[in-house]
Design a protein around this motif. Structure first.
Motif, PDB file in Angstrom:
ATOM      1  N   ALA A 137      62.823 -45.566  63.095  1.00 35.03           N
ATOM      2  CA  ALA A 137      63.055 -44.624  64.320  1.00 35.03           C
ATOM      3  C   ALA A 137      64.466 -44.506  64.503  1.00 35.03           C
ATOM      4  O   ALA A 137      65.370 -43.468  64.908  1.00 35.03           O
ATOM      5  CB  ALA A 137      62.601 -45.379  65.445  1.00 35.03           C
ATOM      6  N   THR A 138      65.351 -45.556  64.215  1.00 31.83           N
ATOM      7  CA  THR A 138      66.953 -45.476  64.248  1.00 31.83           C
ATOM      8  C   THR A 138      67.379 -44.688  63.305  1.00 31.83           C
ATOM      9  O   THR A 138      68.277 -43.876  63.511  1.00 31.83           O
ATOM     10  CB  THR A 138      67.419 -46.962  64.294  1.00 31.83           C
TER      11      THR A 138
ATOM     12  N   GLN B  25      66.966 -41.044  63.948  1.00 36.92           N
ATOM     13  CA  GLN B  25      67.954 -40.388  64.847  1.00 36.92           C
ATOM     14  C   GLN B  25      69.359 -40.218  64.225  1.00 36.92           C
ATOM     15  O   GLN B  25      69.569 -38.793  64.446  1.00 36.92           O
ATOM     16  CB  GLN B  25      67.927 -41.100  66.097  1.00 36.92           C
TER      17      GLN B  25
ATOM     18  N   THR C 154      68.755 -50.405  72.259  1.00 33.26           N
ATOM     19  CA  THR C 154      67.807 -50.874  73.017  1.00 33.26           C
ATOM     20  C   THR C 154      67.939 -49.951  74.273  1.00 33.26           C
ATOM     21  O   THR C 154      69.029 -49.728  74.754  1.00 33.26           O
ATOM     22  CB  THR C 154      67.555 -52.307  73.136  1.00 33.26           C
ATOM     23  N   HIS C 155      66.708 -49.916  75.075  1.00 28.12           N
ATOM     24  CA  HIS C 155      66.601 -49.408  76.306  1.00 28.12           C
ATOM     25  C   HIS C 155      66.738 -50.612  77.614  1.00 28.12           C
ATOM     26  O   HIS C 155      67.086 -50.264  78.674  1.00 28.12           O
ATOM     27  CB  HIS C 155      65.700 -48.601  76.876  1.00 28.12           C
TER      28      HIS C 155
ATOM     29  N   PRO D  70      56.183 -58.607  60.329  1.00 31.20           N
ATOM     30  CA  PRO D  70      57.587 -58.084  60.771  1.00 31.20           C
ATOM     31  C   PRO D  70      57.631 -56.879  60.153  1.00 31.20           C
ATOM     32  O   PRO D  70      58.317 -55.825  60.661  1.00 31.20           O
ATOM     33  CB  PRO D  70      58.324 -59.047  60.300  1.00 31.20           C
TER      34      PRO D  70
ATOM     35  N   ARG E 167      66.064 -51.927  67.875  1.00 31.92           N
ATOM     36  CA  ARG E 167      65.411 -53.104  68.501  1.00 31.92           C
ATOM     37  C   ARG E 167      64.348 -53.691  67.804  1.00 31.92           C
ATOM     38  O   ARG E 167      64.075 -55.046  67.732  1.00 31.92           O
ATOM     39  CB  ARG E 167      65.259 -52.753  70.047  1.00 31.92           C
TER      40      ARG E 167
HETATM   41  N1  LIG Z   1      61.915 -50.387  54.559  1.00 34.93           N
HETATM   42  C1  LIG Z   1      62.871 -51.176  54.781  1.00 34.93           C
HETATM   43  O1  LIG Z   1      63.868 -51.268  54.016  1.00 34.93           O
HETATM   44  C2  LIG Z   1      63.283 -51.816  56.270  1.00 34.93           C
HETATM   45  C3  LIG Z   1      64.446 -52.076  56.515  1.00 34.93           C
HETATM   46  C4  LIG Z   1      64.677 -52.486  57.891  1.00 34.93           C
HETATM   47  C5  LIG Z   1      63.756 -52.547  58.915  1.00 34.93           C
HETATM   48  N2  LIG Z   1      62.362 -52.054  58.238  1.00 34.93           N
HETATM   49  C6  LIG Z   1      60.943 -52.297  59.327  1.00 34.93           C
HETATM   50  O2  LIG Z   1      61.147 -51.133  60.341  1.00 34.93           O
HETATM   51  C7  LIG Z   1      60.355 -51.466  61.313  1.00 34.93           C
HETATM   52  C8  LIG Z   1      61.143 -51.233  62.657  1.00 34.93           C
HETATM   53  O3  LIG Z   1      61.386 -49.634  62.758  1.00 34.93           O
HETATM   54  P1  LIG Z   1      60.893 -49.083  63.901  1.00 34.93           P
HETATM   55  O4  LIG Z   1      61.003 -47.533  63.355  1.00 34.93           O
HETATM   56  O5  LIG Z   1      59.492 -49.514  64.556  1.00 34.93           O
HETATM   57  O6  LIG Z   1      61.960 -49.241  64.940  1.00 34.93           O
HETATM   58  P2  LIG Z   1      63.595 -49.448  65.035  1.00 34.93           P
HETATM   59  O7  LIG Z   1      64.225 -48.234  64.825  1.00 34.93           O
HETATM   60  O8  LIG Z   1      63.985 -50.879  64.539  1.00 34.93           O
HETATM   61  O9  LIG Z   1      63.700 -49.662  66.662  1.00 34.93           O
HETATM   62  C9  LIG Z   1      63.302 -48.545  67.342  1.00 34.93           C
HETATM   63  C10 LIG Z   1      63.763 -49.161  69.036  1.00 34.93           C
HETATM   64  O10 LIG Z   1      64.833 -49.452  69.152  1.00 34.93           O
HETATM   65  C11 LIG Z   1      65.346 -48.807  70.470  1.00 34.93           C
HETATM   66  N3  LIG Z   1      66.056 -47.670  70.289  1.00 34.93           N
HETATM   67  C12 LIG Z   1      66.145 -46.897  69.294  1.00 34.93           C
HETATM   68  N4  LIG Z   1      67.044 -45.849  69.407  1.00 34.93           N
HETATM   69  C13 LIG Z   1      67.201 -45.922  70.742  1.00 34.93           C
HETATM   70  C14 LIG Z   1      68.466 -45.079  71.588  1.00 34.93           C
HETATM   71  N5  LIG Z   1      68.905 -44.019  71.019  1.00 34.93           N
HETATM   72  N6  LIG Z   1      68.603 -45.703  72.720  1.00 34.93           N
HETATM   73  C15 LIG Z   1      67.955 -46.908  73.384  1.00 34.93           C
HETATM   74  N7  LIG Z   1      67.119 -47.442  72.401  1.00 34.93           N
HETATM   75  C16 LIG Z   1      66.880 -47.250  71.214  1.00 34.93           C
HETATM   76  C17 LIG Z   1      64.130 -48.544  70.989  1.00 34.93           C
HETATM   77  O11 LIG Z   1      63.494 -49.886  71.857  1.00 34.93           O
HETATM   78  P3  LIG Z   1      63.625 -50.152  73.108  1.00 34.93           P
HETATM   79  O12 LIG Z   1      62.929 -48.821  74.141  1.00 34.93           O
HETATM   80  O13 LIG Z   1      62.106 -51.012  73.235  1.00 34.93           O
HETATM   81  O14 LIG Z   1      64.511 -50.862  73.789  1.00 34.93           O
HETATM   82  C18 LIG Z   1      63.261 -48.277  70.163  1.00 34.93           C
HETATM   83  O15 LIG Z   1      61.521 -48.269  70.130  1.00 34.93           O
HETATM   84  C19 LIG Z   1      60.162 -53.117  61.159  1.00 34.93           C
HETATM   85  O16 LIG Z   1      58.680 -53.125  60.649  1.00 34.93           O
HETATM   86  C20 LIG Z   1      61.119 -53.518  60.158  1.00 34.93           C
HETATM   87  O17 LIG Z   1      60.816 -54.378  59.310  1.00 34.93           O
HETATM   88  C21 LIG Z   1      62.003 -51.661  57.074  1.00 34.93           C
END
Ligand SMILES: NC(=O)c1ccc[n+]([C@@H]2O[C@H](COP(=O)([O-])OP(=O)(O)OC[C@H]3O[C@@H](n4cnc5c(N)ncnc54)[C@H](OP(=O)(O)O)[C@@H]3O)[C@@H](O)[C@H]2O)c1
Length: 217
Positions: free
Chosen positions: A157-158, A161, A112-113, A29, A79
């Motif tokens: 990614a979130t 932004q 999410t989209h 995860p 997401r």
């Molecule tokens: N280091 C820490 O403390 C920590 C904390 C939390 C999470 N994490 C880790 O971070 C990782 C996830 O991060 P990530 O960068 O891969 O992804 P993320 O930011 O969790 O999600 C990105 C996804 O969210 C949707 N999204 C994001 N912005 C959007 C927008 N403006 N409009 C519509 N949809 C949008 C899109 O999904 P769709 O297009 O598919 O819908 C995009 O691919 C995981 O491995 C998690 O375990 C780490």
């Protein structure tokens, strides 16, 4: 009425700048080697107690984790943090990583989209899926937070932004002395200074350095 802040708390970062390892999936995860980011939390007493395990550290790291949920009225997640499912939702079966009672206990707005109906869980958590982008998610979360703060949980990614839009009021990073080499970089290409951020405080923990970035007034 209090002013609602958008806050990131306890976001773990490797020394080489990654907030998640590569190749996230059901088995990983946090991505491959991602758990190395979270050792400061996994060894904290508050985390161990939450998971029914005895003992654990009781110092600075534990204190940071203990207060990370204080005063939060709503959350925003990306997401990918919600789960490993990508693309259109095949069905409604994925309900997050956290089991029947997620730890949020507030409304949670998942960017999410791909549209999906809201999902009510035990203990007060309700996931809302927002397809209209970061500003809409923030508006909805602020309205739902009832005057308390909105916590941006990640993932990478979130947060990127919201940082680029300079919408985050405080960003607490738990910087770990580990090197991941690959994964999701948090700050690459983002000029924090130009966006108005500065290091307001740092505190040495046992397994991480806690750095607090704030927007200059
Ligand atoms: N280091 C820490 O403390 C920590 C904390 C939390 C999470 N994490 C880790 O971070 C990782 C996830 O991060 P990530 O960068 O891969 O992804 P993320 O930011 O969790 O999600 C990105 C996804 O969210 C949707 N999204 C994001 N912005 C959007 C927008 N403006 N409009 C519509 N949809 C949008 C899109 O999904 P769709 O297009 O598919 O819908 C995009 O691919 C995981 O491995 C998690 O375990 C780490």
């Amino acid at each position: 009425m209090s002013v609602v802040s958008l806050t990131v708390r306890c976001f773990a970062l490797s020394t080489d700048g990654y907030g998640a390892g590569p190749s996230q999936d059901l088995q990983n995860p946090l991505g491959v080697r991602g758990p190395e980011l979270m050792e400061w939390l996994f060894q904290a007493r508050v985390w161990r107690t939450m998971h029914g395990e005895p003992g654990g550290d009781t110092g600075v790291d534990n204190e940071m984790a203990e207060h990370a949920f204080d005063g939060i009225g709503a959350w925003i997640l990306g997401r990918n943090m919600f789960g490993p499912v990508r693309g259109p939702w095949p069905d409604e079966s994925w309900k997050g990583w956290w089991g029947d009672e997620p730890p949020y206990h507030t409304p949670v707005f998942v960017l999410t989209h791909h549209p999906r109906k809201p999902l009510k869980m035990a203990g007060g958590t309700e996931f809302h899926f927002v397809t209209e982008g970061i500003h809409a998610a923030l508006e909805q979360a602020t309205a739902a937070a009832g005057g308390r703060d909105v916590r941006l949980g990640g993932g990478v990614a979130t947060i990127r932004q919201y940082l680029r839009a300079a919408l985050i009021d405080e960003l607490h990073l738990a910087v770990r002395p580990v090197v991941l080499g690959a994964g999701e970089p948090l700050l690459t290409g983002i000029d924090l200074r130009a966006l108005g951020y500065e290091c307001a405080k740092h505190v040495w923990g046992e397994r991480a350095m806690h750095v607090f970035l704030r927007k200059r007034a």
